[in-house]
Write a protein that holds these residues in place. Sequence first.
Motif, PDB file in Angstrom:
ATOM      1  N   ASN A  11     -23.434  25.096 -35.231  1.00  0.00           N
ATOM      2  CA  ASN A  11     -22.456  26.170 -35.263  1.00  0.00           C
ATOM      3  C   ASN A  11     -23.065  27.463 -35.782  1.00  0.00           C
ATOM      4  O   ASN A  11     -22.786  28.542 -35.272  1.00  0.00           O
ATOM      5  N   LEU A  13     -26.188  28.316 -35.457  1.00  0.00           N
ATOM      6  CA  LEU A  13     -27.042  28.860 -34.405  1.00  0.00           C
ATOM      7  C   LEU A  13     -26.224  29.600 -33.354  1.00  0.00           C
ATOM      8  O   LEU A  13     -26.592  30.669 -32.892  1.00  0.00           O
ATOM      9  N   LEU A  14     -25.089  29.001 -33.003  1.00  0.00           N
ATOM     10  CA  LEU A  14     -24.236  29.644 -32.002  1.00  0.00           C
ATOM     11  C   LEU A  14     -23.754  30.994 -32.522  1.00  0.00           C
ATOM     12  O   LEU A  14     -23.691  31.969 -31.781  1.00  0.00           O
ATOM     13  N   ILE A  16     -25.307  32.904 -34.703  1.00  0.00           N
ATOM     14  CA  ILE A  16     -26.449  33.824 -34.673  1.00  0.00           C
ATOM     15  C   ILE A  16     -26.639  34.372 -33.264  1.00  0.00           C
ATOM     16  O   ILE A  16     -26.779  35.565 -33.054  1.00  0.00           O
ATOM     17  N   PHE A  17     -26.558  33.452 -32.299  1.00  0.00           N
ATOM     18  CA  PHE A  17     -26.757  33.878 -30.925  1.00  0.00           C
ATOM     19  C   PHE A  17     -25.708  34.908 -30.520  1.00  0.00           C
ATOM     20  O   PHE A  17     -26.008  35.943 -29.941  1.00  0.00           O
ATOM     21  N   ALA A  20     -26.285  38.171 -32.190  1.00  0.00           N
ATOM     22  CA  ALA A  20     -27.488  38.781 -31.622  1.00  0.00           C
ATOM     23  C   ALA A  20     -27.199  39.392 -30.265  1.00  0.00           C
ATOM     24  O   ALA A  20     -27.586  40.526 -29.976  1.00  0.00           O
ATOM     25  N   PHE A  21     -26.489  38.647 -29.454  1.00  0.00           N
ATOM     26  CA  PHE A  21     -26.239  39.111 -28.091  1.00  0.00           C
ATOM     27  C   PHE A  21     -25.352  40.351 -28.102  1.00  0.00           C
ATOM     28  O   PHE A  21     -25.592  41.306 -27.383  1.00  0.00           O
ATOM     29  N   THR A  23     -25.038  42.508 -30.530  1.00  0.00           N
ATOM     30  CA  THR A  23     -25.818  43.653 -31.038  1.00  0.00           C
ATOM     31  C   THR A  23     -26.696  44.216 -29.929  1.00  0.00           C
ATOM     32  O   THR A  23     -26.775  45.429 -29.736  1.00  0.00           O
ATOM     33  N   ALA A  24     -27.342  43.297 -29.213  1.00  0.00           N
ATOM     34  CA  ALA A  24     -28.258  43.732 -28.153  1.00  0.00           C
ATOM     35  C   ALA A  24     -27.512  44.552 -27.115  1.00  0.00           C
ATOM     36  O   ALA A  24     -27.965  45.616 -26.689  1.00  0.00           O
ATOM     37  N   ILE A  25     -26.332  44.055 -26.731  1.00  0.00           N
ATOM     38  CA  ILE A  25     -25.583  44.739 -25.674  1.00  0.00           C
ATOM     39  C   ILE A  25     -25.051  46.080 -26.169  1.00  0.00           C
ATOM     40  O   ILE A  25     -25.164  47.099 -25.485  1.00  0.00           O
ATOM     41  N   ASN A  27     -26.263  47.824 -28.486  1.00  0.00           N
ATOM     42  CA  ASN A  27     -27.435  48.663 -28.664  1.00  0.00           C
ATOM     43  C   ASN A  27     -27.850  49.313 -27.353  1.00  0.00           C
ATOM     44  O   ASN A  27     -28.172  50.484 -27.295  1.00  0.00           O
ATOM     45  N   SER A  28     -27.816  48.518 -26.279  1.00  0.00           N
ATOM     46  CA  SER A  28     -28.279  49.049 -25.003  1.00  0.00           C
ATOM     47  C   SER A  28     -27.305  50.100 -24.486  1.00  0.00           C
ATOM     48  O   SER A  28     -27.704  51.084 -23.891  1.00  0.00           O
ATOM     49  N   SER A  31     -28.104  53.312 -26.151  1.00  0.00           N
ATOM     50  CA  SER A  31     -29.261  54.049 -25.660  1.00  0.00           C
ATOM     51  C   SER A  31     -28.999  54.662 -24.281  1.00  0.00           C
ATOM     52  O   SER A  31     -29.689  55.570 -23.866  1.00  0.00           O
TER      53      SER A  31
ATOM     54  N   MET B 347     -30.197  31.034 -25.219  1.00  0.00           N
ATOM     55  CA  MET B 347     -31.401  31.677 -25.743  1.00  0.00           C
ATOM     56  C   MET B 347     -32.338  32.099 -24.612  1.00  0.00           C
ATOM     57  O   MET B 347     -32.958  33.160 -24.671  1.00  0.00           O
ATOM     58  N   LEU B 350     -30.901  35.103 -23.075  1.00  0.00           N
ATOM     59  CA  LEU B 350     -31.146  36.229 -23.991  1.00  0.00           C
ATOM     60  C   LEU B 350     -32.589  36.713 -23.860  1.00  0.00           C
ATOM     61  O   LEU B 350     -32.854  37.912 -23.784  1.00  0.00           O
ATOM     62  N   TYR B 353     -32.984  38.723 -20.816  1.00  0.00           N
ATOM     63  CA  TYR B 353     -32.406  40.054 -20.998  1.00  0.00           C
ATOM     64  C   TYR B 353     -33.353  40.947 -21.806  1.00  0.00           C
ATOM     65  O   TYR B 353     -33.584  42.110 -21.462  1.00  0.00           O
ATOM     66  N   TYR B 363     -34.638  44.840 -30.270  1.00  0.00           N
ATOM     67  CA  TYR B 363     -35.030  43.947 -29.179  1.00  0.00           C
ATOM     68  C   TYR B 363     -36.165  43.015 -29.610  1.00  0.00           C
ATOM     69  O   TYR B 363     -36.195  41.846 -29.250  1.00  0.00           O
ATOM     70  N   LEU B 366     -34.760  40.349 -32.041  1.00  0.00           N
ATOM     71  CA  LEU B 366     -34.013  39.326 -31.302  1.00  0.00           C
ATOM     72  C   LEU B 366     -34.950  38.421 -30.520  1.00  0.00           C
ATOM     73  O   LEU B 366     -34.774  37.206 -30.473  1.00  0.00           O
TER      74      LEU B 366
END
Lengths: 296, 428
Positions: A11, A13-14, A16-17, A20-21, A23-25, A27-28, A31, B347, B350, B353, B363, B366
């Motif tokens: 749980n 890990l999920l 975190i994923f 993370a995802f 934040t990444a999106i 973030n993009s 930009s 993962m 990810l 991506y 990036y 991650l």
Amino acid sequence: MKEKKLIRLNNLLLKIFFIAFMTAISNSSYSDEGKIELIKNDWSFKGIIGTFDRNSLQRGYRVYQEVCSGCHSIQHLSYRNLSEKGGPEFTLDEAKAIAEQFEITDGPNDEGEMFTRSRRLSDKFASPFPNVQAATIANGGAYPPDMSVLVKARKGGADYIYSLLLGYEEPPAGYELDEGIYYNKYMPGQKIMMSKPLFEGSVEYSDGTQATEEQLAKDVTTFLVWAAEPHLEASHKMGFKVFLYLIILLTLVYLSKQKVWSRPDLKEDSNQKEETFDKVERAATEYEGEDPKTFR
Amino acid sequence: MSEDKYVPESKLAQWFDSRLPLLTLSHHLRGYPTPKNLNYWWTFGGILTFFLIVQIVTGIILAMHYVAHVDLAFNSIEHIMRNVNYGWLIRYVHANGSSMFFLAVYIHIFRGLYYGSHKPPREMIWITGLIIYLLMMATAFMGYTLPWGQMSFWAATVVSNLFGAIPLIGENITAWLWGGYSLDNPTLNRFYSLHYLFPFLIFALVILHIWALHVPGNNNPIGIDVKKNSKETMSFHPYMVMKDLLAMLVFILIFFGFVFYAPNFLGHPDNYIPANPLVTPEHIVPEWYLLPFYAILRAIPSKLGGVIFMFASIFILILLPWLDSSKVRSAAFRPLYKKFYWVLVAMVILLGYLGAKPPEGIYVILARIATTYYFIHFLIILPVLGRYEKTDPLPTSIFDPVLDEPNIVDKFKKTAGEYEGEKVDTFK
């Protein structure tokens, strides 16, 4: 105990994923904020059976010829392409006449001499400069790109070219521009070495169409899309037929598959059910000493 | 079915078959027993075979018109697109076919991971499959170089430079690979030669892959052994052939959607700019199917480390049958593995991506987390899970789960009990 630890780890890990995802999106998208939306146009060649506007292609050729061809080559087009199906579809004579306006060095002839002659349908489009170096030096160090596949070589394709042509404006206050560099809001970095190419009435249209800036940009962009993908119409036509064919075939295969799979020898799981049922019945009979037939 | 000795009907066929048993082979392939519970995830083997043939056929035609020379390659592609009859169609089928090939292979691999198809006795199927996958990546990479556009040139430069990270002999190896001191005509020529050769190696390995498959037979969604030629199996033809065909047509429909209406969607616009060794593109990215590995490569701070981890991420899969120690194959009966499996899928996506993003700021962080997890999944989680995971009870037959809802035996017991007026528990 170990199970629970593993579940907790999973749980975590999920989580975190997920974080993370996200934040990444986010973030993009952050930009991308500096980017400007391209002007979207209703292109006639888009869509499943989209075709070129023939008149727009012919006008687009004129714009290319009178405005762009001073600097930009289209080295992969031949004059014969102008009369081919799916293109501007000039008549053969018109295309010949266009070709004859340009000269080419041919040879060597029987005396071993090179000679100049007017171009034919089979010849490639005349280039404004003999080579890349000559084009670069003549244009202040920036090579005007060959336009053969320009639409495919830029992100945004037709919309980008169209927007760029209309994207010239005064730089914002305090924006420094060197001599010979212009401000265009659609150019990456906003600095472009091509001066504003299209003005109202730059080209005189013979078919009575108003030569507004937008119209000129639209026509020349359409022409460039065709230049980059001369078989676009053929592709759409064939694609439509292929889809029809595949959908019919798919239906037939689906029905055949259903038919094959409903064969009685395949329905073993129902047999299996019977078997289990029989087994239980048999066990019941043994237990009871009774006749299984009466037991139901 | 296939076990009994096959004798062709006509005398001529008997004469032929006793000397070259192609008819027996065909008989075996048609009658090959497949479990009845195979779902649509099992149709991708057929789809992959189809795409391999499509790639070989279109590739051979393209090779008739392509010129492998730095000054002519880009123009020869445009010649194919414009002047060769249906050249545009053949090239777009070939270019998009490679993407579809990889899409199918990823589904195929992840299906294997989910249902435990790599476990005994199927290790050799798994390993031959991975070698095919490695060859596919090499072939696709070299094929991407052939148009000699900007991305072709620079992606090839980045990848061949990786070998320079090897200590002491790295520089010599890159020079040897290039056939010179930079990526140039000799490199393009050898890439072309190998790009033509590798698909046939893949084809040979596919035969081994199928051969290895026909020894133990298919795994299935339940993951238990099925008895061959029992009620649990059916012959490959016509049942699986029809099912494969149906799935294949749906896949082809999507494929042609790309070919006719968005042929350049999966490519990079920069590859329509002729290669220029003096101008580096803003972002160098490989094709989408290599992005996860590209992300791993860039996640490691040292160049050599990145190269090692990138290759390790693939080679670790070869050890998978021994790393995954659980005796239960299908994730359907492994509640914990099922969850970790989806984390792994997430993962990898990810990583894909991140591979397309510039290697900076968040990036990179991650990518490091995802890379670490990727290795933890295979090196720690799987061996540990096999030991401590409490798996669900396995059915004895592939039909049992169907019977589970509601358990027919219990139902029968209940009615029997009602009939008898007896206590249900004593009834057995």
